[in-house]
Design a protein around this motif. Structure first.
Motif, mmCIF file in Angstrom:
data_model
loop_
_atom_site.group_PDB
_atom_site.id
_atom_site.type_symbol
_atom_site.label_atom_id
_atom_site.label_comp_id
_atom_site.label_asym_id
_atom_site.label_seq_id
_atom_site.Cartn_x
_atom_site.Cartn_y
_atom_site.Cartn_z
ATOM 1 N N LYS A 54 0.839 -1.215 0.000
ATOM 2 C CA LYS A 54 0.000 0.000 0.000
ATOM 3 C C LYS A 54 0.873 1.263 0.000
ATOM 4 O O LYS A 54 0.699 2.156 -0.823
ATOM 5 C CB LYS A 54 -0.919 0.024 1.244
ATOM 6 C CG LYS A 54 -1.865 -1.145 1.340
ATOM 7 C CD LYS A 54 -2.773 -1.042 2.557
ATOM 8 C CE LYS A 54 -2.041 -1.169 3.886
ATOM 9 N NZ LYS A 54 -1.379 -2.462 4.099
ATOM 10 N N SER A 55 1.832 1.292 0.946
ATOM 11 C CA SER A 55 2.674 2.497 1.050
ATOM 12 C C SER A 55 3.552 2.643 -0.189
ATOM 13 O O SER A 55 3.806 3.767 -0.640
ATOM 14 C CB SER A 55 3.533 2.443 2.309
ATOM 15 O OG SER A 55 2.705 2.327 3.442
ATOM 16 N N SER A 56 4.013 1.512 -0.747
ATOM 17 C CA SER A 56 4.823 1.580 -1.968
ATOM 18 C C SER A 56 4.016 2.211 -3.092
ATOM 19 O O SER A 56 4.539 3.002 -3.882
ATOM 20 C CB SER A 56 5.256 0.184 -2.412
ATOM 21 O OG SER A 56 5.943 -0.463 -1.391
ATOM 22 N N VAL A 66 7.657 7.876 1.217
ATOM 23 C CA VAL A 66 6.670 7.294 2.130
ATOM 24 C C VAL A 66 7.352 6.155 2.891
ATOM 25 O O VAL A 66 8.183 5.452 2.327
ATOM 26 C CB VAL A 66 5.471 6.729 1.323
ATOM 27 C CG1 VAL A 66 4.396 6.174 2.237
ATOM 28 C CG2 VAL A 66 4.888 7.798 0.410
ATOM 29 N N LYS A 67 7.003 6.006 4.166
ATOM 30 C CA LYS A 67 7.614 4.912 4.936
ATOM 31 C C LYS A 67 7.171 3.562 4.376
ATOM 32 O O LYS A 67 5.974 3.252 4.342
ATOM 33 C CB LYS A 67 7.154 4.973 6.398
ATOM 34 C CG LYS A 67 7.827 6.035 7.217
ATOM 35 C CD LYS A 67 7.289 5.926 8.641
ATOM 36 C CE LYS A 67 7.429 7.251 9.361
ATOM 37 N NZ LYS A 67 6.479 7.334 10.482
ATOM 38 N N ILE A 68 8.150 2.792 3.929
ATOM 39 C CA ILE A 68 7.834 1.488 3.334
ATOM 40 C C ILE A 68 8.251 0.391 4.309
ATOM 41 O O ILE A 68 9.267 0.517 4.999
ATOM 42 C CB ILE A 68 8.630 1.284 2.017
ATOM 43 C CG1 ILE A 68 8.463 2.481 1.072
ATOM 44 C CG2 ILE A 68 8.279 -0.029 1.335
ATOM 45 C CD1 ILE A 68 7.183 2.553 0.337
ATOM 46 N N VAL A 95 -5.226 8.004 1.589
ATOM 47 C CA VAL A 95 -5.371 7.669 3.003
ATOM 48 C C VAL A 95 -4.728 6.299 3.226
ATOM 49 O O VAL A 95 -5.273 5.268 2.823
ATOM 50 C CB VAL A 95 -6.879 7.632 3.401
ATOM 51 C CG1 VAL A 95 -7.035 7.375 4.896
ATOM 52 C CG2 VAL A 95 -7.568 8.930 3.009
ATOM 53 N N ASP A 96 -3.546 6.309 3.816
ATOM 54 C CA ASP A 96 -2.787 5.065 4.028
ATOM 55 C C ASP A 96 -3.213 4.476 5.373
ATOM 56 O O ASP A 96 -2.897 5.023 6.423
ATOM 57 C CB ASP A 96 -1.282 5.404 4.028
ATOM 58 C CG ASP A 96 -0.418 4.164 3.872
ATOM 59 O OD1 ASP A 96 -0.957 3.065 3.651
ATOM 60 O OD2 ASP A 96 0.821 4.311 3.970
ATOM 61 N N THR A 97 -3.955 3.388 5.315
ATOM 62 C CA THR A 97 -4.519 2.831 6.561
ATOM 63 C C THR A 97 -3.555 1.811 7.178
ATOM 64 O O THR A 97 -2.716 1.257 6.485
ATOM 65 C CB THR A 97 -5.869 2.116 6.285
ATOM 66 O OG1 THR A 97 -5.623 0.985 5.435
ATOM 67 C CG2 THR A 97 -6.868 3.039 5.637
HETATM 68 MG MG LIG Z 1 2.348 0.735 4.906
#
Ligand SMILES: [Mg+2]
Ligand SMILES: Nc1nc2c(ncn2[C@@H]2O[C@H](COP(=O)(O)OP(=O)(O)O)[C@@H](O)[C@H]2O)c(=O)[nH]1
Length: 324
Positions: A54-56, A66-68, A95-97
């Protein structure tokens, strides 16, 4: 021409259990330097277990750091918000859940957090809607995790009618880690079984190839496809349900205890009032008794609704435990 794109981590939102509830703050999703009413915002939530990419995806879509691979974030109730302005001026809010771990079959945690965030963003009578959902799944997994299934089942019930499934996509990742034909046959299975209902409603399954181009090939039709629906953009969640969600929110032991304590104190106060009635002259007694009865009715109502919520919650948990 190079677009004047701006992206940054706007904020990290914690659930109300982790910190003081935040006052609604429209600035949270307002890009710096833009006066209200501001540009059109398209809000997308990314859902799925930890480590699915998701973060990637956000990192590639926004070009931001972004923190991966932060698996620890699955234990904390925080969501990170990123914005990206497209060259046409539209702003995409990512929105990164927190990813749920695979043993987590209670879909309410992420849902509660999302609805709390949506509420905190709604200010001055303007409601911020969730305009799209991207569910993430690793094509390297040969089974759909039970946790993902219960999350999807829950969302299926909340999805609004008007074209909403078109804006709920299944994103498959890790294609570089799988033999192509294996990936294809898993994808076919997903469309026959797991994702069938959404596909029937107009959704699609999209492959993410770990690049900005691939991310925007997925995002552009999604964002562009709703421009005729007017503003504010439609929510993917059923509007009636979105209003009722407050009551649906899971109560934890502390909240239940504090409501019970409050009810207990109110009842004590009414009892004292009742005991004092005998000291009153006859004419006054009836008035006070009527007053006490009316208040007692309200307190009983509060206790009744608390019991109802706890019973329903207990039933839901029981159901989840037994649908493995
Ligand atoms: Mg993540
Ligand atoms: N091989 C491969 N690794 C990926 C892919 N997408 C993400 N990853 C890696 O998988 C790990 C988890 O990714 P992350 O984006 O943090 O997942 P999240 O927990 O869902 O946000 C990181 O080490 C990523 O570099 C992909 O498509 N292929």
């Amino acid at each position: 021409m190079r677009s004047r794109a701006s992206t940054f981590l706007l904020s990290t939102f914690r659930g109300k259990d982790n910190e003081e509830p935040r006052r609604p703050n429209s600035k949270d999703i307002t890009t710096e330097g833009h006066e209200e009413p501001g540009p059109e915002k398209f809000v997308i939530a990314l859902l799925g277990p930890s480590g699915v990419g998701k973060s990637s995806f956000i990192a590639h879509a926004t070009g931001q750091n972004v923190k991966i691979g932060h698996l620890l974030s699955s234990c904390t109730d925080t969501i990170d918000i990123f914005e990206k302005r497209r060259s046409d001026g539209k702003v995409i809010v990512f929105v990164d859940t927190p990813g749920y771990d695979l043993a987590d079959k209670n879909p309410n945690r992420v849902l509660n957090l999302l609805t709390q965030w949506l509420k905190s963003q709604s200010a001055n009578g303007v409601r911020v809607n969730l305009n799209a959902i991207l569910f993430f799944h690793r094509i390297t997994d040969n089974r759909m995790p039970v946790a993902t299934q219960s999350h999807i089942n829950r969302f299926e019930k909340l999805v609004g009618k008007r074209g909403a499934p078109k804006r709920i996509l299944l994103i498959t990742t890790m294609w570089d880690e799988v033999e192509h034909h294996t990936g294809e046959s898993r994808e076919e299975q997903l469309s026959r079984e797991f994702w069938k209902k959404f596909l029937d409603g107009g959704s699609s399954i999209r492959r993410f190839w770990r690049s900005g181009t691939s991310a925007w090939e997925i995002l552009n039709p999604l964002v562009g496809g709703v421009s005729n629906d007017g503003f504010p953009l439609p929510s993917v969640l059923d509007n009636v349900f979105q209003e009722e969600l407050e009551d649906e929110l899971e109560l934890d032991a502390d909240q239940a205890l504090s409501t019970m304590e409050q009810i207990y104190h109110e009842q004590q106060r009414l009892l004292e009032k009742l005991q004092a009635v005998v000291q009153l002259p006859n004419g006054k007694q009836t008035d006070v008794l009527k007053e006490v009865l009316a208040e007692e009715k309200k307190v009983s109502g509060k206790l009744g609704s608390l019991l109802h919520r706890l019973k329903r919650q207990n039933h839901r948990w029981f159901h989840l435990r037994h649908t493995d």
